[in-house]
Write a protein that holds these residues in place. Sequence first.
Motif, PDB file in Angstrom:
ATOM      1  N   GLY A  85       0.797  -1.218   0.000  1.00  0.00           N
ATOM      2  CA  GLY A  85       0.000   0.000   0.000  1.00  0.00           C
ATOM      3  C   GLY A  85       0.827   1.265   0.000  1.00  0.00           C
ATOM      4  N   LEU A  86       2.021   1.205   0.558  1.00  0.00           N
ATOM      5  CA  LEU A  86       2.878   2.389   0.635  1.00  0.00           C
ATOM      6  C   LEU A  86       3.481   2.773  -0.710  1.00  0.00           C
ATOM      7  CD1 LEU A  86       4.635   1.664   4.040  1.00  0.00           C
ATOM      8  CD2 LEU A  86       3.041   3.527   3.544  1.00  0.00           C
ATOM      9  N   LYS A  87       3.225   1.986  -1.737  1.00  0.00           N
ATOM     10  CA  LYS A  87       3.681   2.339  -3.085  1.00  0.00           C
ATOM     11  C   LYS A  87       2.708   3.290  -3.776  1.00  0.00           C
ATOM     12  CE  LYS A  87       5.984  -2.151  -3.568  1.00  0.00           C
ATOM     13  NZ  LYS A  87       6.015  -3.456  -4.299  1.00  0.00           N
ATOM     14  N   THR A  88       1.583   3.579  -3.137  1.00  0.00           N
ATOM     15  CA  THR A  88       0.594   4.496  -3.706  1.00  0.00           C
ATOM     16  C   THR A  88       0.866   5.917  -3.203  1.00  0.00           C
ATOM     17  OG1 THR A  88      -0.950   4.048  -1.888  1.00  0.00           O
ATOM     18  CG2 THR A  88      -1.123   2.667  -3.852  1.00  0.00           C
ATOM     19  N   ASP A  89       0.030   6.869  -3.634  1.00  0.00           N
ATOM     20  CA  ASP A  89       0.208   8.265  -3.223  1.00  0.00           C
ATOM     21  C   ASP A  89      -0.276   8.514  -1.802  1.00  0.00           C
ATOM     22  OD1 ASP A  89       1.203   9.102  -5.776  1.00  0.00           O
ATOM     23  OD2 ASP A  89      -0.855   9.033  -6.528  1.00  0.00           O
ATOM     24  N   LEU A  90      -1.249   7.734  -1.367  1.00  0.00           N
ATOM     25  CA  LEU A  90      -1.811   7.862  -0.020  1.00  0.00           C
ATOM     26  C   LEU A  90      -2.415   6.519   0.344  1.00  0.00           C
ATOM     27  CD1 LEU A  90      -3.832  10.803   1.453  1.00  0.00           C
ATOM     28  CD2 LEU A  90      -4.812   8.512   1.571  1.00  0.00           C
ATOM     29  N   LEU A  91      -2.219   6.110   1.587  1.00  0.00           N
ATOM     30  CA  LEU A  91      -2.701   4.801   2.035  1.00  0.00           C
ATOM     31  C   LEU A  91      -3.764   4.976   3.110  1.00  0.00           C
ATOM     32  CD1 LEU A  91      -2.577   1.696   2.235  1.00  0.00           C
ATOM     33  CD2 LEU A  91      -0.648   1.964   3.814  1.00  0.00           C
ATOM     34  N   ILE A  92      -4.866   4.242   2.943  1.00  0.00           N
ATOM     35  CA  ILE A  92      -5.928   4.216   3.945  1.00  0.00           C
ATOM     36  C   ILE A  92      -6.115   2.772   4.399  1.00  0.00           C
ATOM     37  CG2 ILE A  92      -8.380   4.576   4.401  1.00  0.00           C
ATOM     38  CD1 ILE A  92      -8.365   6.765   2.289  1.00  0.00           C
ATOM     39  N   SER A  93      -6.005   2.548   5.700  1.00  0.00           N
ATOM     40  CA  SER A  93      -6.335   1.239   6.257  1.00  0.00           C
ATOM     41  C   SER A  93      -7.560   1.397   7.145  1.00  0.00           C
ATOM     42  CB  SER A  93      -5.168   0.661   7.062  1.00  0.00           C
ATOM     43  OG  SER A  93      -4.997   1.362   8.279  1.00  0.00           O
ATOM     44  N   THR A 137       4.812   9.176   2.105  1.00  0.00           N
ATOM     45  CA  THR A 137       3.447   8.687   1.886  1.00  0.00           C
ATOM     46  C   THR A 137       2.568   8.953   3.098  1.00  0.00           C
ATOM     47  OG1 THR A 137       4.314   6.899   0.495  1.00  0.00           O
ATOM     48  CG2 THR A 137       2.041   6.689   1.270  1.00  0.00           C
ATOM     49  N   PRO A 138       1.495   9.734   2.946  1.00  0.00           N
ATOM     50  CA  PRO A 138       0.547   9.920   4.047  1.00  0.00           C
ATOM     51  C   PRO A 138      -0.224   8.628   4.299  1.00  0.00           C
ATOM     52  CG  PRO A 138       0.271  11.599   2.322  1.00  0.00           C
ATOM     53  CD  PRO A 138       1.123  10.521   1.753  1.00  0.00           C
ATOM     54  N   VAL A 139      -0.472   8.349   5.578  1.00  0.00           N
ATOM     55  CA  VAL A 139      -1.188   7.131   5.954  1.00  0.00           C
ATOM     56  C   VAL A 139      -2.302   7.486   6.936  1.00  0.00           C
ATOM     57  CG1 VAL A 139      -1.030   4.842   6.994  1.00  0.00           C
ATOM     58  CG2 VAL A 139       0.902   5.746   5.680  1.00  0.00           C
ATOM     59  N   PHE A 140      -3.510   7.054   6.617  1.00  0.00           N
ATOM     60  CA  PHE A 140      -4.645   7.201   7.521  1.00  0.00           C
ATOM     61  C   PHE A 140      -5.064   5.824   8.011  1.00  0.00           C
ATOM     62  CE2 PHE A 140      -4.960  11.131   5.122  1.00  0.00           C
ATOM     63  CZ  PHE A 140      -5.330  12.059   6.088  1.00  0.00           C
ATOM     64  N   LEU A 155     -13.912  13.636   7.079  1.00  0.00           N
ATOM     65  CA  LEU A 155     -13.352  14.683   7.929  1.00  0.00           C
ATOM     66  C   LEU A 155     -11.841  14.835   7.773  1.00  0.00           C
ATOM     67  CD1 LEU A 155     -15.368  13.919  11.185  1.00  0.00           C
ATOM     68  CD2 LEU A 155     -15.737  15.826   9.614  1.00  0.00           C
ATOM     69  N   PHE A 156     -11.133  13.738   7.530  1.00  0.00           N
ATOM     70  CA  PHE A 156      -9.670  13.786   7.549  1.00  0.00           C
ATOM     71  C   PHE A 156      -9.019  13.419   6.213  1.00  0.00           C
ATOM     72  CE2 PHE A 156     -11.064  12.830  11.916  1.00  0.00           C
ATOM     73  CZ  PHE A 156     -10.555  13.949  12.556  1.00  0.00           C
ATOM     74  N   ALA A 157      -9.447  12.318   5.613  1.00  0.00           N
ATOM     75  CA  ALA A 157      -8.788  11.872   4.383  1.00  0.00           C
ATOM     76  C   ALA A 157      -9.163  12.727   3.177  1.00  0.00           C
ATOM     77  CB  ALA A 157      -9.125  10.401   4.113  1.00  0.00           C
ATOM     78  N   LYS A 158     -10.416  13.121   3.084  1.00  0.00           N
ATOM     79  CA  LYS A 158     -10.859  13.893   1.921  1.00  0.00           C
ATOM     80  C   LYS A 158     -10.085  15.202   1.751  1.00  0.00           C
ATOM     81  CE  LYS A 158     -14.940  16.138  -0.094  1.00  0.00           C
ATOM     82  NZ  LYS A 158     -16.392  16.395   0.089  1.00  0.00           N
ATOM     83  N   PRO A 159      -9.869  16.014   2.802  1.00  0.00           N
ATOM     84  CA  PRO A 159      -9.062  17.233   2.606  1.00  0.00           C
ATOM     85  C   PRO A 159      -7.650  16.933   2.117  1.00  0.00           C
ATOM     86  CG  PRO A 159     -10.282  17.354   4.668  1.00  0.00           C
ATOM     87  CD  PRO A 159     -10.440  15.951   4.164  1.00  0.00           C
ATOM     88  N   ALA A 160      -7.045  15.848   2.614  1.00  0.00           N
ATOM     89  CA  ALA A 160      -5.699  15.483   2.160  1.00  0.00           C
ATOM     90  C   ALA A 160      -5.706  15.103   0.685  1.00  0.00           C
ATOM     91  CB  ALA A 160      -5.161  14.328   3.001  1.00  0.00           C
ATOM     92  N   LEU A 161      -6.744  14.411   0.260  1.00  0.00           N
ATOM     93  CA  LEU A 161      -6.850  14.022  -1.144  1.00  0.00           C
ATOM     94  C   LEU A 161      -7.059  15.232  -2.047  1.00  0.00           C
ATOM     95  CD1 LEU A 161      -9.033  10.834  -0.682  1.00  0.00           C
ATOM     96  CD2 LEU A 161      -6.667  10.910  -1.484  1.00  0.00           C
ATOM     97  N   ARG A 162      -7.821  16.197  -1.578  1.00  0.00           N
ATOM     98  CA  ARG A 162      -8.018  17.423  -2.361  1.00  0.00           C
ATOM     99  C   ARG A 162      -6.693  18.176  -2.520  1.00  0.00           C
ATOM    100  NH1 ARG A 162     -12.959  19.495  -3.484  1.00  0.00           N
ATOM    101  NH2 ARG A 162     -12.198  21.633  -3.308  1.00  0.00           N
ATOM    102  N   LEU A 163      -5.870  18.141  -1.482  1.00  0.00           N
ATOM    103  CA  LEU A 163      -4.554  18.772  -1.569  1.00  0.00           C
ATOM    104  C   LEU A 163      -3.687  18.062  -2.607  1.00  0.00           C
ATOM    105  CD1 LEU A 163      -2.496  20.828  -0.448  1.00  0.00           C
ATOM    106  CD2 LEU A 163      -1.866  19.106   1.256  1.00  0.00           C
TER     107      LEU A 163
END
Length: 251
Positions: A85-93, A137-140, A155-163
């Motif tokens: 997952g850390l090979k992507t731009d952002l990881l969500i678990s 890599t940002p991780v949530f 609340l948290f991941a969406k703003p990071a994705l917009r950035l």
Amino acid sequence: MRAGEIGLLTSAGIARVRVYLKPKVGLLSTGDELVELGNKPRHGQLVNSNIYILTARLQELDCEPVPIGIGRDSHDSIVEMLRTGLKTDLLISTGGVSVGEKDYVHECLQSLGFIKKFCKVAIKPGKPVLFGTVGETPVFGLPGNPVSSAATFELFAKPALRLLAGYPDQSPQMVRAELTGAVTPGRKREAFLWGYLKQIVLDFFFTPASRQGSGQNRSIQGANALLPLPPDEEEWKPGRRVEVMLLYSST
């Protein structure tokens, strides 16, 4: 870009422009209790609905979801999938970030060089939420409960994705509306209630979902807004003017 922007560029003779790539977002679910869609859950098991909720939401936000799979409740299994997952731009678990005996995600991330930014937030639903970075890599780490996972994503991941996607403004779009049903704020944590925002003529009206809480999956069905409720307040009665967070922005 939409059709209007493309038409304007072509009419001006512009063939190439600089754009942001769609963020690639790794999605990892954790837990021995999870089964894939199509498999019949046994006693104590659940279908991995988080992956489908978040995949659909990412596609709506013009992101590219990259499903990693289900990490079982063992250090080796979760670390292996985190590496992928850390090979992507952002990881969500999802799952494994609370204080249970088999909540391994934080520990596994630390073994990979995780730098924690925050862990646990005084909100409901979604208190056990984790955020940090591994390298660049940002991780949530979101809760395993689907309603809590969906709320903390907004609340948290969406703003990071917009950035990552290049939007100049990452703040949520707020709309002032009239409350149509009574709601009761929590005592210790800020609450976020799912509901339905509707425009009638020139005004907006917000109707809270009839069922709220982490275990009420139906609360997110059809919901298009979240109502923030500060703690330690009296009951909010119908007719009150409130600020609600729009989930599906026109931008």
